[in-house]
Design a protein around this motif. Sequence first.
Motif, mmCIF file in Angstrom:
data_model
loop_
_atom_site.group_PDB
_atom_site.id
_atom_site.type_symbol
_atom_site.label_atom_id
_atom_site.label_comp_id
_atom_site.label_asym_id
_atom_site.label_seq_id
_atom_site.Cartn_x
_atom_site.Cartn_y
_atom_site.Cartn_z
ATOM 1 N N SER A 5 7.336 -60.132 51.373
ATOM 2 C CA SER A 5 8.049 -59.202 52.247
ATOM 3 C C SER A 5 8.339 -59.858 53.590
ATOM 4 O O SER A 5 7.895 -60.982 53.871
ATOM 5 N N VAL A 21 12.541 -57.776 50.480
ATOM 6 C CA VAL A 21 11.359 -57.739 49.616
ATOM 7 C C VAL A 21 11.710 -58.331 48.252
ATOM 8 O O VAL A 21 12.776 -58.044 47.688
ATOM 9 N N ILE A 36 8.957 -51.777 49.604
ATOM 10 C CA ILE A 36 8.059 -52.000 48.470
ATOM 11 C C ILE A 36 7.885 -50.680 47.703
ATOM 12 O O ILE A 36 7.503 -49.669 48.300
#
Length: 503
Positions: A5, A21, A36
């Motif tokens: 990330s 991400v 996420i």
Amino acid sequence: MQIFSNATFLSMDKKNQSFTVLIEDKGKICFLGNDIPKKYLGRKITDLDGLTVLPGFGDTHLHFISDSFFKAGLDLRGVRNLEELKQKINFYETHKKSKVTIGFGLSPHLLDQKILPTKSDLDKITSRPTFIVKYDGHAGVANTDFINLLGAGIKSTKGFINHTGQFYLDSFYKATDFASKQVSLITLIKSIFVNSKYLAQKGISFLHACEGVGFPYDLDITILKTLKFFLLQKISIFFQTTDLNKIKKRKFIRVGGCFETALDGCFGSLDAALTQSYQNDSNNFGNLYFSQERLNDFVLKAHLQNLQVAIHAIGDLAIEQAVNAFEYALRIKPRPDHRHIIIHACLLNDNLIKRIAHLNIHLAVQTAFLNWPEEPLDYLHSILGDRTQLILPLKKILDNQIIMANGSDAPCTNPDPIMGMHQACNHPVNEQSISVLDAIRMYTIWAARLGFEENTKGSLEVGKCCDLVILDKNPCTILKENIKDLVIKTVYIKGKTVYRADK
């Protein structure tokens, strides 16, 4: 599973998307986005601290085994005079207890004398048998002690000049075959693994290896076919042969490259085939190694066997010959997605570009040649004149919708995709410079396409291999003049760390 990330992931997909991400599982990308997903929360997250991530790079033309072989020897690139040459050879012999010294990369254009040294020059430097290969891989020179080791067959072969100890044409390849026998198999295999690690440091996760020269009994093909499963990169082999029975026997799907499938020579040896004579010699048009009829026959037979064909052509006359052969084969059996390749394609005029586009021929070029210390632009201008303006017109090629990918032609130049991108964006003919994104595509998605690998490599997309190159800066947000200064921080191949700059 790994969660990355806080980065800029430049996907190089068709929509040119970027993400923050990326999630990897079992060597493949399973998620790309900007948040996420909840099901992954609580797992360990690798924070990339705002760095930029590209797909793994491809090198679409190199002689991998030869490059590994020469990396185990003496690198003579950058040598400026005979005194430097002496120092390099003496230092090498002091630290390397081999029976024979094999050097690579010497350029007459950098030497004060502007010509290759002779055997008498080398005899004054060393008594150890020594063979030096010119920077372009098309000629060599040896001292008397090395020549005395050669059989009469080699010394009577076309291209050997006894009084200078220089090797050209067939004699060069036979001398290289002999030199390769002087390196133990164990040494060669070690150097292959070392070279694979070197390529990983440069972000290269897949490559097109042109093999089948410089080793007796096609030993390089056998070695690479055996070892490729244990190396870091995904390797596609192009067998440099016109013997299609060899291709069938080894169950290859590709044929071609340089040497036996080369249509002409190179600018460095003044034997690239030109439609107009060399600027410095009105009687020299270079050399064509095939008749059009013989080339048509070879390409057609390979094409009818559904092989992908790659052909070396540097001068405009050789490129025209390659285009004619592909046109002939495609007229007899149309194959819309053939992806046949012209390698190098250095000297391109408008008519050739249009014909290449019409036939959907792909190009494997080397932008390293645009600013090549061993073959400088002032030398090219001295032999080509204003035609230097036609060398690799990248923007014009892309404007004609031609698929073009980049590579190194190693060992001629050291593989370095970052520098290759820099050269593509900073073309000596400014109007032929291309965008940063297109320069990246030449090493990623377009490189994958040249090997029919765009479904598994070349872009960051779900289901593809998790090959990542993490950079210190975003190449799209810096001055194009500074692309060469980009630093590779970390490289992943199939989700595994293969290089870290801090280690």
